[in-house]
Design a protein around this motif. Sequence first.
Motif, short mmCIF file in Angstrom:
data_model
loop_
_atom_site.label_atom_id
_atom_site.label_comp_id
_atom_site.label_asym_id
_atom_site.label_seq_id
_atom_site.Cartn_x
_atom_site.Cartn_y
_atom_site.Cartn_z
N VAL A 164 0.88 -1.25 -0.04
CA VAL A 164 -0.10 -0.09 -0.08
C VAL A 164 0.79 1.16 -0.04
N LYS A 165 1.95 1.21 0.83
CA LYS A 165 2.74 2.50 0.84
C LYS A 165 3.44 2.72 -0.35
N VAL A 166 4.13 1.62 -1.13
CA VAL A 166 4.75 1.56 -2.14
C VAL A 166 3.77 2.27 -3.40
N ILE A 167 2.46 2.08 -3.42
CA ILE A 167 1.47 2.71 -4.28
C ILE A 167 1.49 4.07 -3.93
N LEU A 168 1.24 4.44 -2.43
CA LEU A 168 1.07 5.71 -1.99
C LEU A 168 2.35 6.65 -2.41
N ILE A 169 3.54 6.18 -2.58
CA ILE A 169 4.60 6.97 -2.60
C ILE A 169 4.46 7.45 -3.98
N TYR A 170 4.05 6.90 -5.15
CA TYR A 170 4.26 7.43 -6.14
C TYR A 170 2.62 8.22 -6.66
N GLU A 171 1.78 8.18 -5.67
CA GLU A 171 0.44 8.52 -5.87
C GLU A 171 0.40 10.01 -4.97
N LEU A 172 0.93 10.19 -3.85
CA LEU A 172 0.82 11.18 -3.10
C LEU A 172 2.11 12.24 -3.29
N SER A 173 1.89 13.54 -2.74
CA SER A 173 3.29 14.34 -2.59
C SER A 173 3.98 13.90 -1.39
N ILE A 174 5.33 14.18 -1.57
CA ILE A 174 6.09 13.62 -0.44
C ILE A 174 5.56 14.32 0.95
N SER A 175 5.05 15.49 0.79
CA SER A 175 4.57 15.99 2.40
C SER A 175 3.28 15.17 2.85
N VAL A 176 2.56 14.79 2.01
CA VAL A 176 1.48 14.19 2.25
C VAL A 176 1.55 12.84 2.91
N PHE A 177 2.37 12.13 1.92
CA PHE A 177 2.90 10.83 2.41
C PHE A 177 3.53 10.66 3.67
#
Length: 213
Positions: A164-177
């Motif tokens: 899940v986090k690998v997916i979110l790394i490329y879907e969200l901005s760094i600050s939001v992640f």
Amino acid sequence: MNLKAKKKVIQTIVLSLVINGAIPVVVYNFLVDHYSSFVSLLIATLIPLGDNLFHVVKYRKADAFGLFMLTGFVLSLLAFVLGGNERLILLRESMVTGLLGLIFIASLFFAKPLIYHFAIRFSSNDETEKKGQFEKNWEVPYFRFVLRIMTAIWGIALLGEAIVKVILIYELSISVFLAVSQLIFYGVIGAAILFTIVYRKYAKTRLDLINNQ
């Protein structure tokens, strides 16, 4: 668990969320106006590392979480040496979490899964006595089934959290992640712990019935 113990656990979790989640976000957002995103992120990730190293020094022993963070830091340095960008640095936590999940799952194919050894280590101050009881219970097929189920759940939880986090790394901005990553981590770990507590209580009742037959 009494009220005082529950309060202490909650305080520990909140403090850990602040140190490992909120503060790195604030530091990153402050530094990114003065340095590159890569350098800012690298500095921000040193905060949770320092917190865990402090606990290792304080208690004079390396626990699983401390080694987890240390391994993540080493992977961060490797990412830097190899010319990785800021998202590659973020990937290192998921890489470690995913690896731990795979280790849990792989241990299912060994004589005794990881949960067996963890339970002996953390369930009692008298490790010799606890080990003797666990070895006795290990002869019961249902007990072996329970420990393998727990091991599988932890392996799936850790591996799923990493995916899940690998997916979110490329879907969200760094600050939001940075803001949500620790919530995801503690949410998954909290769910796994809750399952372990509830299932252990149910399994113990059934195991007692089996042993008393």
